[in-house]
Design a protein around this motif. Structure first.
Motif, short mmCIF file in Angstrom:
data_model
loop_
_atom_site.label_atom_id
_atom_site.label_comp_id
_atom_site.label_asym_id
_atom_site.label_seq_id
_atom_site.Cartn_x
_atom_site.Cartn_y
_atom_site.Cartn_z
N UNK A 178 0.89 -1.39 0.04
CA UNK A 178 -0.02 -0.14 -0.05
C UNK A 178 1.05 1.24 0.05
N UNK A 212 -6.36 -3.11 -4.71
CA UNK A 212 -5.68 -3.40 -5.85
C UNK A 212 -4.08 -3.47 -5.75
N UNK A 222 -2.37 8.45 -11.15
CA UNK A 222 -3.87 8.30 -10.78
C UNK A 222 -4.23 8.98 -9.39
N UNK A 223 -3.50 9.10 -8.46
CA UNK A 223 -3.92 10.03 -7.10
C UNK A 223 -3.77 11.52 -7.36
N UNK A 252 -11.28 4.47 -2.51
CA UNK A 252 -9.83 4.30 -1.89
C UNK A 252 -9.79 3.09 -1.15
N UNK A 291 -8.66 1.13 -4.21
CA UNK A 291 -7.20 1.22 -4.81
C UNK A 291 -6.34 0.46 -3.77
N UNK A 292 -6.59 0.50 -2.45
CA UNK A 292 -5.68 -0.06 -1.68
C UNK A 292 -5.89 -1.74 -1.61
#
Lengths: 239, 239
Positions: free
Chosen positions: A191, B189, A201-202, B183, B186-187
């Motif tokens: 992470x 992934x 992306x972010x 979010x 995302x984590x």
DNA sequence: GTCTATATACGGATAGAC
DNA sequence: GTCTATCCGTATATAGAC
């Protein structure tokens, strides 16, 4: 701790890093005056990371570097003896700076939970402040010679171990509960790395490091503090 | 579902993939007999992934490929018209196969929790079965032309969205609770990708995909099911 | 200390023999 | 259908002028 606070106290300007490069490669750098040497090394350092992160170190030509820095081919070769030495120069110095700051940042927190929080924030803030370098080191690691590749792997394992040991202490103190502290550390590390690997992306979502750090902290604590976990051996339910 | 079960039903042998490459590039491939064409494409496909994953696609020379496959330079150029087309060939076919299997695998689970489990396992099993391809696609994405790079990013966002939508349904159904489903996705992934990016680490520990999947499931559920999360805006405690 | 010009090598791609 | 031989461009690295 927020990123703004971290930045102020860390002191890792381009100048500092390039003075360190100069010091550790004094013999192979022809330029004698420190001021000009550092100025040119900054140009070279920045341009190398920018170009290499865009097209890959090996696709980046020394001519590209010449164009980007405004220095001629000949002048560039006064700062490194081969393209490979340039790679080694950037990586070894960057790794040294990162290690120093990581260790420094972790001596202040007390208690496993605060230490885990601190480790997460320090790692994220560091990778934010030096994002081009972190991305570069990750992506170019596999193109290195065997010795350097081994150093890169050791560096990965070292930060994982640091997290794992915090969690292990947390479990012993009865504050955390997880079936496998090494595995928990590995997932947290994944992470952390996503932050500098998926910058595009972010950035598009206008997510700050501080917010991202908050999410990862939450996820890490959910993972480590969760009560009554079943032993994770293959199947965890009927599924 | 275990990896062994998945492998049996998936049917993604090297032969199948290369028959698909042949079908979609019939005009540019000079070889006429399907049997020999597929045989040589298998050699080329495997060697390309192996060499490129070791030293990078752009550092891999066509001469390397010639040595590794046993085919001459001339013979190789009967299967692609340029090195760049070879890259496009491998990536586009691989992506098509992956997409097909991902969608197929996700239609069977019922309920958000089971769907999340299924998505995690399918993604991991797929990346296990085609590890060299996944690694290749991840690492070479930034060396592509703008159009292809855009496709790669879209592919990343698509799988993230798939996870986010499952979590969102879970929250609506009152089964999950998270401050930010995007979010959380995302984590998750990031954890899924670590499996094929850090193959060397997990291989050394003799960790199976099935066990890894168990850990990620746990982490994902801890993250999504955890009750009473504070809103993650910058600071989450005194820290 | 920095530049231009160049030696040398290597990689992509093709022509044409077998 | 596959091979050998070769063309041509471009990259690294260096020599020597300014």
């Amino acid at each position: 701790m927020t990123f703004a606070q971290f930045s102020r106290q860390a002191g890792l300007s381009r100048g500092d890093i390039c003075r360190e490069i100069l010091a550790s490669h004094r013999e192979s750098i022809k330029a004698k005056k420190e001021a000009t040497a550092v100025k040119n090394l900054e140009l070279i350092f920045d341009a190398t990371l920018a170009l290499a992160n865009q097209k890959g170190f090996q696709a980046m030509t020394v001519r590209d570097l010449s164009r980007a820095t405004g220095l001629s081919m000949g002048a560039l070769y006064d700062y490194f003896t081969s393209k490979e030495e340039l790679l080694e120069m950037v990586l070894s110095t960057g790794r040294r700076v990162v290690m120093r700051l990581l260790e420094k940042g972790l001596q202040e927190a007390e208690g496993p939970v605060e230490q885990l929080r601190s480790a997460i924030r320090t790692h994220l803030f560091l990778s934010e402040a030096m994002q081009p370098f972190f991305f570069f080191a990750y992506m170019e690691a596999r193109h290195l010679g065997e010795e350097q590749k081994e150093r890169a792997k050791q560096s990965e394992l070292a930060t994982e171990r640091l997290l794992a040991e915090i969690i292990q202490r947390g479990v012993k103190a009865g504050l955390m509960a997880t079936a496998d502290h090494q595995m928990a550390a590995a997932l947290i590390k994944a992470m952390l790395q996503d932050w500098y690997l998926k910058r595009w992306k972010y950035a598009k979502r206008r997510l700050s490091v501080d917010r991202y750090a908050g999410f990862v902290e939450q996820a890490a604590l959910a993972l480590c503090l969760a009560p009554g976990l079943p032993s994770p051996c293959g199947e965890t339910s009927k599924s």
